[in-house]
Design a protein around this motif. Structure first.
Motif, PDB file in Angstrom:
ATOM      1  N   LEU A  24       0.830  -1.203   0.000  1.00  0.00           N
ATOM      2  CA  LEU A  24       0.000   0.000   0.000  1.00  0.00           C
ATOM      3  C   LEU A  24       0.867   1.256   0.000  1.00  0.00           C
ATOM      4  CD1 LEU A  24      -2.944   0.945   0.105  1.00  0.00           C
ATOM      5  CD2 LEU A  24      -2.787   0.919   2.607  1.00  0.00           C
ATOM      6  N   PHE A  25       1.934   1.223   0.794  1.00  0.00           N
ATOM      7  CA  PHE A  25       2.844   2.363   0.825  1.00  0.00           C
ATOM      8  C   PHE A  25       3.535   2.551  -0.521  1.00  0.00           C
ATOM      9  CE2 PHE A  25       3.128   1.069   5.486  1.00  0.00           C
ATOM     10  CZ  PHE A  25       2.163   1.987   5.872  1.00  0.00           C
ATOM     11  N   ASP A  26       3.872   1.454  -1.193  1.00  0.00           N
ATOM     12  CA  ASP A  26       4.487   1.551  -2.520  1.00  0.00           C
ATOM     13  C   ASP A  26       3.524   2.180  -3.526  1.00  0.00           C
ATOM     14  OD1 ASP A  26       6.806   0.401  -1.589  1.00  0.00           O
ATOM     15  OD2 ASP A  26       6.299  -1.625  -2.256  1.00  0.00           O
ATOM     16  N   PHE A  27       2.239   1.835  -3.399  1.00  0.00           N
ATOM     17  CA  PHE A  27       1.229   2.428  -4.298  1.00  0.00           C
ATOM     18  C   PHE A  27       1.126   3.931  -4.068  1.00  0.00           C
ATOM     19  CE2 PHE A  27      -3.201   3.846  -4.804  1.00  0.00           C
ATOM     20  CZ  PHE A  27      -3.349   3.663  -6.182  1.00  0.00           C
ATOM     21  N   PHE A  28       1.036   4.345  -2.782  1.00  0.00           N
ATOM     22  CA  PHE A  28       0.972   5.771  -2.463  1.00  0.00           C
ATOM     23  C   PHE A  28       2.232   6.494  -2.935  1.00  0.00           C
ATOM     24  CE2 PHE A  28      -2.060   4.720   1.211  1.00  0.00           C
ATOM     25  CZ  PHE A  28      -3.159   5.037   0.439  1.00  0.00           C
ATOM     26  N   LYS A  29       3.376   5.832  -2.773  1.00  0.00           N
ATOM     27  CA  LYS A  29       4.633   6.442  -3.212  1.00  0.00           C
ATOM     28  C   LYS A  29       4.628   6.680  -4.710  1.00  0.00           C
ATOM     29  CE  LYS A  29       9.657   5.774  -3.029  1.00  0.00           C
ATOM     30  NZ  LYS A  29      10.750   4.902  -2.533  1.00  0.00           N
ATOM     31  N   MET A  30       4.105   5.710  -5.459  1.00  0.00           N
ATOM     32  CA  MET A  30       4.054   5.856  -6.914  1.00  0.00           C
ATOM     33  C   MET A  30       3.107   6.995  -7.311  1.00  0.00           C
ATOM     34  SD  MET A  30       2.803   3.052  -9.752  1.00  0.00           S
ATOM     35  CE  MET A  30       1.118   3.105  -9.098  1.00  0.00           C
ATOM     36  N   VAL A  31       1.928   7.048  -6.702  1.00  0.00           N
ATOM     37  CA  VAL A  31       0.941   8.068  -7.053  1.00  0.00           C
ATOM     38  C   VAL A  31       1.443   9.462  -6.672  1.00  0.00           C
ATOM     39  CG1 VAL A  31      -1.381   8.929  -6.578  1.00  0.00           C
ATOM     40  CG2 VAL A  31      -0.999   6.475  -6.897  1.00  0.00           C
ATOM     41  N   ILE A  32       1.908   9.618  -5.427  1.00  0.00           N
ATOM     42  CA  ILE A  32       2.350  10.938  -4.966  1.00  0.00           C
ATOM     43  C   ILE A  32       3.600  11.376  -5.713  1.00  0.00           C
ATOM     44  CG2 ILE A  32       3.221  12.226  -2.981  1.00  0.00           C
ATOM     45  CD1 ILE A  32       1.445  10.451  -1.230  1.00  0.00           C
ATOM     46  N   GLY A  33       4.551  10.458  -5.890  1.00  0.00           N
ATOM     47  CA  GLY A  33       5.745  10.798  -6.647  1.00  0.00           C
ATOM     48  C   GLY A  33       5.419  11.192  -8.078  1.00  0.00           C
ATOM     49  N   GLY A  34       4.458  10.482  -8.685  1.00  0.00           N
ATOM     50  CA  GLY A  34       4.037  10.830 -10.038  1.00  0.00           C
ATOM     51  C   GLY A  34       3.382  12.200 -10.104  1.00  0.00           C
ATOM     52  N   ALA A  35       2.571  12.529  -9.078  1.00  0.00           N
ATOM     53  CA  ALA A  35       1.905  13.833  -9.058  1.00  0.00           C
ATOM     54  C   ALA A  35       2.920  14.965  -8.924  1.00  0.00           C
ATOM     55  CB  ALA A  35       0.894  13.886  -7.908  1.00  0.00           C
ATOM     56  N   VAL A  36       3.870  14.811  -8.003  1.00  0.00           N
ATOM     57  CA  VAL A  36       4.895  15.842  -7.834  1.00  0.00           C
ATOM     58  C   VAL A  36       5.712  15.983  -9.114  1.00  0.00           C
ATOM     59  CG1 VAL A  36       6.948  16.536  -6.547  1.00  0.00           C
ATOM     60  CG2 VAL A  36       5.030  15.496  -5.346  1.00  0.00           C
ATOM     61  N   GLY A  37       6.080  14.847  -9.708  1.00  0.00           N
ATOM     62  CA  GLY A  37       6.843  14.887 -10.944  1.00  0.00           C
ATOM     63  C   GLY A  37       6.080  15.558 -12.074  1.00  0.00           C
ATOM     64  N   ALA A  38       4.769  15.294 -12.149  1.00  0.00           N
ATOM     65  CA  ALA A  38       3.953  15.903 -13.206  1.00  0.00           C
ATOM     66  C   ALA A  38       3.867  17.419 -13.029  1.00  0.00           C
ATOM     67  CB  ALA A  38       2.554  15.285 -13.190  1.00  0.00           C
ATOM     68  N   PHE A  39       3.613  17.872 -11.805  1.00  0.00           N
ATOM     69  CA  PHE A  39       3.546  19.318 -11.571  1.00  0.00           C
ATOM     70  C   PHE A  39       4.902  19.972 -11.828  1.00  0.00           C
ATOM     71  CE2 PHE A  39      -0.242  18.385  -8.818  1.00  0.00           C
ATOM     72  CZ  PHE A  39      -1.135  19.157  -9.532  1.00  0.00           C
ATOM     73  N   SER A  40       5.958  19.311 -11.391  1.00  0.00           N
ATOM     74  CA  SER A  40       7.299  19.861 -11.618  1.00  0.00           C
ATOM     75  C   SER A  40       7.588  19.963 -13.115  1.00  0.00           C
ATOM     76  CB  SER A  40       8.345  18.978 -10.931  1.00  0.00           C
ATOM     77  OG  SER A  40       9.645  19.497 -11.117  1.00  0.00           O
ATOM     78  N   TRP A  41       7.173  18.947 -13.870  1.00  0.00           N
ATOM     79  CA  TRP A  41       7.380  18.976 -15.328  1.00  0.00           C
ATOM     80  C   TRP A  41       6.625  20.130 -15.966  1.00  0.00           C
ATOM     81  CZ3 TRP A  41       3.852  18.200 -19.388  1.00  0.00           C
ATOM     82  CH2 TRP A  41       4.429  18.071 -20.657  1.00  0.00           C
ATOM     83  N   VAL A  42       5.404  20.340 -15.530  1.00  0.00           N
ATOM     84  CA  VAL A  42       4.608  21.441 -16.072  1.00  0.00           C
ATOM     85  C   VAL A  42       5.254  22.782 -15.757  1.00  0.00           C
ATOM     86  CG1 VAL A  42       2.401  22.676 -15.872  1.00  0.00           C
ATOM     87  CG2 VAL A  42       2.431  20.183 -16.049  1.00  0.00           C
ATOM     88  N   PHE A  43       5.706  22.962 -14.505  1.00  0.00           N
ATOM     89  CA  PHE A  43       6.296  24.243 -14.112  1.00  0.00           C
ATOM     90  C   PHE A  43       7.643  24.492 -14.785  1.00  0.00           C
ATOM     91  CE2 PHE A  43       3.728  23.732 -10.001  1.00  0.00           C
ATOM     92  CZ  PHE A  43       2.705  24.531 -10.493  1.00  0.00           C
ATOM     93  N   HIS A  44       8.317  23.434 -15.226  1.00  0.00           N
ATOM     94  CA  HIS A  44       9.582  23.594 -15.939  1.00  0.00           C
ATOM     95  C   HIS A  44       9.401  23.580 -17.451  1.00  0.00           C
ATOM     96  CE1 HIS A  44      11.262  22.367 -11.991  1.00  0.00           C
ATOM     97  NE2 HIS A  44      12.290  23.103 -12.367  1.00  0.00           N
TER      98      HIS A  44
END
Length: 277
Positions: A24-44
């Motif tokens: 479950l923690f691995d799933f949350f890590k994937m989702v949250i990490g993906g969200a941060v990465g997506a926002f960071s990609w957009v802002f860059h």
């Protein structure tokens, strides 16, 4: 009197969760990490001057020229000091933490407003979440999610979500009982009362809670850098550990500019919403 082995109980609980719920923690890590990465990609994705223009237009729309001028000057200063990329990384972390806090906090706040028992149970838990030193949350977060931005987001959410829950509950409870009774008299369903009467009238109070959540999320930027989160917090932390006062002041100034900008934008949106009403 024998000492209560509370520390051992907590460690056993954390070990049990890590051993049995790691998937479950691995799933949350994937989702949250993906969200941060997506926002960071957009802002860059766009050049800094394009984003400055976008933020300035938003600032003008919510608060006219004063905030727009501050936005342009402040963000140009951040770029000039060389902290633009790290500011966008920090903004991605704050946006992700705030969105998660809203997704979690709004339903819980509505539930508290509808059930006194839920409110009575959640209130001491929220008190605990806000008064426990934020550093303490980093220990289990690292255990469950490892180093990086994800445990920083988790710690930020735990620290920042209580205002959204509290003020959503407060805003709905402050809606006039006469209006609710009138809705009942006209045969409104609970969903209709919530979305057409209670939430619209409670919106200013709810927005105040979201504003506090944004600021608390930003305050966790430096703390999150201690466990590997990138952004302005990493610059501040590095300057502190190396006793570089000038660099620390520069990075701290970038955090202050971002904090003022986010605070004024959210407050401007609240004022706009009030004027429409």
């Amino acid at each position: 009197m024998p000492k209560i082995p509370l520390d051992q109980w907590i460690e056993k609980l954390v070990s049990f969760l890590a051993d049995n719920l790691q998937f479950l923690f691995d799933f949350f890590k994937m989702v949250i990490g993906g969200a941060v990465g997506a926002f960071s990609w957009v802002f860059h994705l766009l050049p800094f001057y394009v984003w400055i223009g976008i933020f300035a237009v938003i600032a003008y729309l919510v608060s006219r020229w004063g905030l727009a001028i501050f936005t342009v000057i402040g963000l140009l200063l951040i770029e000039n000091l060389g902290y633009w990329d790290h500011t966008m990384d920090s903004l991605a972390l704050v946006v992700t933490s705030t969105l998660i806090s809203i997704i979690v906090g709004l339903p819980l706040g509505i539930w508290c407003a509808r059930r006194d028992g839920v409110r009575n149970v959640l209130t001491p838990i929220l008190d605990f979440m806000q008064t426990m030193p934020a550093f303490v949350y980093l220990i289990p977060a690292v255990t469950f999610f490892g180093l990086g931005v994800v445990p920083g987001v988790i710690a930020s959410v735990i620290f920042a979500v209580p205002p959204t829950i509290r003020l959503t509950n407060l805003g709905i409870r402050q809606v006039s009982a006469e209006l609710v009774e009138a809705a009942d008299a006209f045969g409104s369903t609970p969903g209709q009362k919530l979305f057409k009467i209670q939430l619209p009238l409670a919106a200013p109070t709810i927005m105040a809670g979201i504003n506090q959540t944004v600021m608390l999320s930003l305050s966790m930027v430096v703390i999150a850098s201690m466990i590997g989160a990138q952004g302005l917090g990493a610059d501040v932390y590095k300057a502190v550990t190396q006793l570089k006062i000038g660099e620390g002041f520069q990075a701290g100034l970038a955090v202050v500019i971002l904090a003022i900008l986010l605070d004024r934008l959210s407050q401007g949106m609240m004022k706009k919403d009030k004027k429409r009403r």
